[in-house]
Design an enzyme around this catalytic site. Sequence first.
Site, PDB file in Angstrom:
ATOM      1  N   ARG A 192      -4.930  12.931  54.475  1.00  0.00           N
ATOM      2  CA  ARG A 192      -5.548  14.244  54.370  1.00  0.00           C
ATOM      3  C   ARG A 192      -6.775  14.074  53.519  1.00  0.00           C
ATOM      4  O   ARG A 192      -6.967  13.077  52.831  1.00  0.00           O
ATOM      5  CB  ARG A 192      -4.592  15.244  53.753  1.00  0.00           C
ATOM      6  CG  ARG A 192      -3.563  15.661  54.766  1.00  0.00           C
ATOM      7  CD  ARG A 192      -2.774  16.808  54.281  1.00  0.00           C
ATOM      8  NE  ARG A 192      -3.639  17.896  53.874  1.00  0.00           N
ATOM      9  CZ  ARG A 192      -3.171  19.075  53.519  1.00  0.00           C
ATOM     10  NH1 ARG A 192      -1.884  19.296  53.514  1.00  0.00           N
ATOM     11  NH2 ARG A 192      -3.983  20.025  53.139  1.00  0.00           N
ATOM     12  N   ALA A 213       6.606  15.103  52.585  1.00  0.00           N
ATOM     13  CA  ALA A 213       5.197  15.377  52.889  1.00  0.00           C
ATOM     14  C   ALA A 213       4.687  16.529  52.037  1.00  0.00           C
ATOM     15  O   ALA A 213       3.570  16.493  51.514  1.00  0.00           O
ATOM     16  CB  ALA A 213       5.021  15.700  54.364  1.00  0.00           C
ATOM     17  N   HIS A 257       7.106  21.474  48.291  1.00  0.00           N
ATOM     18  CA  HIS A 257       6.231  22.162  47.340  1.00  0.00           C
ATOM     19  C   HIS A 257       7.042  22.621  46.142  1.00  0.00           C
ATOM     20  O   HIS A 257       6.654  22.446  44.997  1.00  0.00           O
ATOM     21  CB  HIS A 257       5.586  23.397  47.978  1.00  0.00           C
ATOM     22  CG  HIS A 257       4.842  23.118  49.243  1.00  0.00           C
ATOM     23  ND1 HIS A 257       4.687  24.053  50.232  1.00  0.00           N
ATOM     24  CD2 HIS A 257       4.217  22.001  49.689  1.00  0.00           C
ATOM     25  CE1 HIS A 257       3.984  23.518  51.234  1.00  0.00           C
ATOM     26  NE2 HIS A 257       3.701  22.271  50.918  1.00  0.00           N
ATOM     27  N   CYS A 271       7.915  17.165  56.691  1.00  0.00           N
ATOM     28  CA  CYS A 271       9.129  17.154  55.897  1.00  0.00           C
ATOM     29  C   CYS A 271       8.860  17.460  54.434  1.00  0.00           C
ATOM     30  O   CYS A 271       7.734  17.655  53.997  1.00  0.00           O
ATOM     31  CB  CYS A 271       9.827  15.803  56.046  1.00  0.00           C
ATOM     32  SG  CYS A 271       8.871  14.449  55.337  1.00  0.00           S
TER      33      CYS A 271
END
Lengths: 541, 541, 460, 460
Positions: free
Chosen positions: A87, A56, A187, A53
């Site tokens: 991550r 994220a 982003h 999403c």
Amino acid sequence: MSFEKLDDTMMKTYPTKVYRKRKKAAMVNDPGEVKEIQANVRTIPGIITQRGCTYAGCKGVVLGPTRDIVNITHGPIGCGFYSWLTRRNQTRPENETSENFMTYCFSTDMQDSNIVFGGEKLLKDAIQEAYDLFHPKAIAIFSTCPVGLIGDDVHAVAREMKAQFGDCNVFGFSCEGYKGVSQSAGHHIANNQIFKHVIGNDDSRSDSKFRVNLLGEYNIGGDAFVLEELFEKCGIELVATFSGNSSIDHFANAHTADLNLIMCHRSINYVAEMMEVKFGVPWTKVNFIGAEQSAKSLRKVGAYFEDPQLISRIEEVIAEEMLKTDEAAAKYRPGTEGKTAMLFVGGSRAHHYQDLFAELGMKTLAAGYEFAHRDDYEGRRVLPSIKVDADSRNIEELHIEKDPERYSQALQDRKAALMEKGMEFSDYEGMMAQMEKGALVIDDISHYEMEKLVEVYKPDVFCAGIKEKYAVQKMGIPLKQLHSYDYGGPYAGFDGAVNFYKEIERMVNTNVWGLIKAPWSTQSAMSAKYARGKHAVASHT
Amino acid sequence: MSFEKLDDTMMKTYPTKVYRKRKKAAMVNDPGEVKEIQANVRTIPGIITQRGCTYAGCKGVVLGPTRDIVNITHGPIGCGFYSWLTRRNQTRPENETSENFMTYCFSTDMQDSNIVFGGEKLLKDAIQEAYDLFHPKAIAIFSTCPVGLIGDDVHAVAREMKAQFGDCNVFGFSCEGYKGVSQSAGHHIANNQIFKHVIGNDDSRSDSKFRVNLLGEYNIGGDAFVLEELFEKCGIELVATFSGNSSIDHFANAHTADLNLIMCHRSINYVAEMMEVKFGVPWTKVNFIGAEQSAKSLRKVGAYFEDPQLISRIEEVIAEEMLKTDEAAAKYRPGTEGKTAMLFVGGSRAHHYQDLFAELGMKTLAAGYEFAHRDDYEGRRVLPSIKVDADSRNIEELHIEKDPERYSQALQDRKAALMEKGMEFSDYEGMMAQMEKGALVIDDISHYEMEKLVEVYKPDVFCAGIKEKYAVQKMGIPLKQLHSYDYGGPYAGFDGAVNFYKEIERMVNTNVWGLIKAPWSTQSAMSAKYARGKHAVASHT
Amino acid sequence: MLLRHTPKEVKDRKALTINPAKTCQPIGAMYAALGIHGCLPHSHGSQGCCSYHRSTLTRHYKEPVMAGTSSFTEGASVFGGQSNLLQSFNNLFSIYDPDIVAVHTTCLSETIGDDVSQITQKAIDEGKIPAGKHVIYASTPSYVGSHVTGFSNMCASIAKYFPEKQDYELDQVNILPGWVEPSDMREIKRLMSEMHVPFVMFPDTSGVLDAPQTGFHQFYPKGGASVPDLKRSGASSFTFALGKFSSEAAGEELRKKCDVPYEVMEVPIGINATDRFLMKVSEVSGCPVPESINDERGRVVDIITDMQQYLHGKKVALFGDPDILIPLTEFLLAMDMKPVHIVSGTPGKYFMERMKEIMGDDFETGNVKNGPRADMFLLHQWIKNEPVDLIIGNTYGKYIARDENIPFVRMGFPILDRIGHSYFPVTGYAGAMRILDKMLGAIMDQMDREAPEEKFELVM
Amino acid sequence: MLLRHTPKEVKDRKALTINPAKTCQPIGAMYAALGIHGCLPHSHGSQGCCSYHRSTLTRHYKEPVMAGTSSFTEGASVFGGQSNLLQSFNNLFSIYDPDIVAVHTTCLSETIGDDVSQITQKAIDEGKIPAGKHVIYASTPSYVGSHVTGFSNMCASIAKYFPEKQDYELDQVNILPGWVEPSDMREIKRLMSEMHVPFVMFPDTSGVLDAPQTGFHQFYPKGGASVPDLKRSGASSFTFALGKFSSEAAGEELRKKCDVPYEVMEVPIGINATDRFLMKVSEVSGCPVPESINDERGRVVDIITDMQQYLHGKKVALFGDPDILIPLTEFLLAMDMKPVHIVSGTPGKYFMERMKEIMGDDFETGNVKNGPRADMFLLHQWIKNEPVDLIIGNTYGKYIARDENIPFVRMGFPILDRIGHSYFPVTGYAGAMRILDKMLGAIMDQMDREAPEEKFELVM
């Protein structure tokens, strides 16, 4: 193998509506004649997807790797929990006492009462507590789904707290999970806020001659460490990396660089664009995945600065580094030559890693992105023709203007001159132009399609993420995660290439897949029934 | 509980011959009237015994703890293997490069051809290889059963190799497992050879005023470390310890000490005796197990030297140390008061540790040694009356004479003067004189007797060794190993006493024995047979 | 350094063994005898042997280990141990009431030439062995073979003594499990039950050396092969002799005495050896390998494929007993690991032959040795010359592991400093999982400890 | 230091959670749904939730975790998710052919007020659910409870949906195992088989999240509770609801719907909780606890008595889920260990009440907290104030363990960096052995690493 057959195998189970939509996202590549592919559209409900999403993409991808911001997730506990270090963004603080919040997870842990009565008070208290405990340079707030729905104004809270503290930059992100169709929206949101709240805050300038930023490099597996070393060897200063091994101080100073180098076009091109508009810093696409591409990218920097000393130093470094990669390729390539790969991952990796496979003599049979846009496939030339749909329209487009004082006309002049000479700026050719004719391109591949693809093509290695890994491996095909590198790496630059060669050679040649079938599954084992003396007579067929 | 009943329970299953023999080894104690006990006689074949062999007593006990001798076991592999560090003799080399062979096991690994054709050549080669590899100060050779039988002359080999090397002391031990009736014979053999080959080799003398040896302290669990520290605190120099945390250099110099202090009378009295005859060094019995005994032993040293400064320093140290032990006793004693113990172990520990139990308010119900002689029970006064049987006669008695040059008449004069004042020398009162009336004394207890004893008396803690440990614990009684301390300790001196208090308090109060019985073993569990609604009606009886 | 005197340079030794990778025969005979229900081992020799063996087995199992000794003194050594043994029989049967006394010799009684079989016969003749009681005996001089040989010899004696030849055949097989742990015997029995194949296993130390805590010391714990089962083993249709070094002799004895055909197979450690064992069981019995076992197998293969990156290419040093090392090496190779240094003190040419077969080219480049001077000193020197990522062996390996900072997995005999070996099998697919769990744990623990902070992994 | 900003001084926080000891409801619902054979979990909300949950479960199990998502975009968030869910049903059943779709909500769908039951009804009415297929549904807003609550809610939904009330009673019991690992469910099933008590267990993730490697991706692995079994559970004579937090709700639903009496018991971790469970099974079924289980119990008690010196008085910090922490604390106390710091992010008063009962005086002197801000930051601060000898918890504990150099045993959810949890149970006596093996290993590994050379132990 023809696409028709694949289409048949891969999508025939789909309901008609799904079939129609998914068909547009899959095609056989022809680099000579790049066709339009469907990308950056909604995931079909009920389809098992690779995608995550907006939250994220914003918190996890872009801001996650920055060590000295206290990143508070405003929402129920899960979002913060899942984006807690899952991550592998490595970071190396300056020294043993300098700030590093990467190992922490901060959340407002919203409860139902907050949903009913609003969570702003909770958020303010949380920010205050974070400030009191850590006195960080910056606190960032990330909104999760319910925050937008209940109308908490995180930006107002941020402004208020920032003003109150005086010595701590506080800013928020409206990155609710439902915004946009994938991480990509996150982003963009991250780019916007970093640009608004951080970039340009520090005008100081070191006196080194060649100053660049590296954008879209997240230091997965230590990639950024390799590149930092490489740049240093060449005598190029990395002002800021967005955002691998980064500090907010680097971001603040990034606009003073002479050039922006873009690795992951998808996740960071907005920042590059905005920096060019406001500060006049040109950007060019690079790729440090693969030895050839790394060399090419370094040479690009040399060409940009047109400094003979730099250029010669770069050539020295390349020569030296290529010795290592050539030696490694010679060692590992006999084990990989002619083998095949598929890559379905990210917004640039599915493209970049094809170069590494090529260096191993491996053919990329199929590739696709998880959250890219058409320009990442077809090249930026299609940008004007991309229709902005409702989902994309939700994402704020900042209106940026030239900074009258800090805009560098000199850099723009240099850019213009170099463009004359054929150097490329502000462009990305996209994946399809570089892929072989006949290879398959599929955007936002579904789990179903992936399984069919593996069944039919049987690649020697499949590159994707953790959700795909074990399903593919259950089929006896090794899967290399390119989000986390399976906790291997680094794979960037020359040293990274050596690592990757070795890793892939291991994966495609390991014996362990041979253990899968039990001998009794292929042989008829039972022969005697407690018959004495017959033990020497085996009945193997 | 009367001994008669116990005798009945404990030995009635024995065949008559066994019964007759074992009866002489068990008795109810009367400290006022110490009776003769059978000890140091052959173990009855077929009896499950605690005892080990002569080799174990020689190599394992006395020489094992010395770090800088390469101890080569001449024999089949087992003997060397089993004596490889399986006891916990700690050692602390002077520095990181100084010699320490404690972690190594050296063996000639005799094969059948060596049994047939003799093993001397093999032994010589092994010694040569050890010398070439390590260039040690000393190499010791330990004979195992077949060596004596096939007639290998280890002493001749040792002499030859020693002469050949020139810079390495090589000496052998005829400590075949079958010699003597227990480890005790091995101690004697070890004493003899150390005296012959090492003690007296170095006449240098430090200029400290109070120089003593500590004999029969093997640094189990770090006991010697505690005592070293204690002696240093008091300003007393420990010239040599036999043999905890020892170096062969200490042994060589030991005859220059002013006094020998004996901890384990059984294993080391021979060395003390021989040193007195040859060098005139007096010996006195000490006991550093338990706070009271430690204080008493230290005072003995003070009394010996008659130095007011030393005496006052010793009193200071005792006062300081007793603070710790008193505090610990106050803390742990409420958990131990009135509880009971049994000790069947070693040649002095079964005696010494009774003092520690007394300090915990615990009663010693029964005790006995594994490999002691009558004097260890009844006191040295019975020595003249001990009949030397065939087994003991096998052990060489060295004929020692006064060393005309090095004999210290001064020390002997001091001894005589002090004896006038009532100080005891060259004596050991034995265990029985110090045990309570009515307590049981059993020598060389058999496994069978031990189990019966535990069944009947149900002590709160049983002290023995590893072979007994789990059988006793299966009966729900904790067993404390006093050979290895169960890898705990140290227990010597004041610090050791604190450790022991704590350990015993843990053992006698742990909850875990309460877990043994499953609830269904005492309750009738089954009530309903899938009868709905009856689940709340328990049928616990 | 704990082993500070071990030089890197390897020099041939012809006489001195340093830090042995074996011990002597009698302890193996004792261990094997404990795998018969109601059996009391008896050591015919000096009492030190018995004490050492009992202590070592006890430290390994943390369990009572009962055994008698003839307690030789010098007199017995000179005049022979007959009197001691006769006295022992009398006392053992009177006091401890065993069903069986299993005598093994020592270097002492062998060197003086005691004939235990003759002495036993004399005891029987003189009525010193109570009716219905058994005495079995194995010759186990300490200067021949190793502890494994001793185990094998006692197993052979059991096979010679109890099984009864029949003119009919039972629908059952014999399992000679070899020198493995009680947990392994339990696991092999579980696999046989899962296969629905009736069997007799001997020796069987499960239920003996992993006896439950009951508040009572059961002198003869309820485990162990029973005498009736041992007798019936002569009518079995087949014998699985697992581990050439520990079980072949017993298999051969059973064949000679009762015509039971046998096959020597590897102890089922790792995927391939377990596969072969089950295939053969299936072949002999006509019972197919059930889905449940197939699933177990699939689960362990799944772990291997999932974790391959952490296993691949890892160099391993191994020491221990040949019957364990052979299938273990095969298992490691199947997972792309590299067993580069291997020693076993137990002699026997077959070891090198089989290792060569299994290792192929790796045999030439690796260091493999067994027999005299194949000791841990040599292993350590090899490691100094070519470092490894993992050491697998008994507790004595911990000195090398600490000095060289190498992850260490305990496997073999003896394990004196950890629990687990008697409770969790290393055989079968379940055992393969255990081995993987241990290896990955050891490797990853070191990674976690030594990673620079920025490389410290959350996910592995 | 990895957690360099954690100060020793503890200050009350009322808003900021740092390093949570919990996560949100939907992942628990997803995990529970995977324990039904042929069931495809579906996350009704933004696709990120589903991605996160699948990723975390996958990292924990190293297994495929399949689940659908309604993939909300802003439009759906504004206009409601009905259309997305209807579309999802259609696609899920067409493409993946599940027998059951188990929908759980998220904070998103809950905040906008989607009525899943109504939407499902609409789907049924419109024929979007194929005949013979099932849709079940649980409300699991992320801002209520924790992952454990989500698990409980999905279990309750299963209990509400499938069981059929009968007028007869079957000689069987229901086992609601609570949120434990596939290995634990397998172990509890083994115990029930050993007890010869027929049962239905749900959820049952064994055979699902520890699926064998077969060379084929079985989209619905063969494990999981079957629909016929679930239906029959309504006729069971009794329900064992193991773990108040994860199983009570389902037990109550079964009682309400089908009159099956139930008792909430602790998850059988450690000796006492396992004893109580088996006693109750015996009581309800009339089947005695067999000798084989008694022996298992005796073996683990034996380890405890043997190893007591290494366990006694060891201070332990624990974090995780209440149903695990409660019996684990009891187990540690039974072995004289000292659990001094305990946190669980899952709210619920019962936790503190039960801990107080179990811990007695230790409750007052120790630090115990659950619910909001009962997080690992607090736990770490407590540890800084009173150091411990051991930490037990999920993988996130490794940061504290490394910073403070404390032995660490992984137990709980998620474990991302080791294998074993899905294969080796921590429940039952076998599980107690595993816990002991792990704890002793961790403690002794540190002893071995840090002992001065002269104190380095061969035997332990």
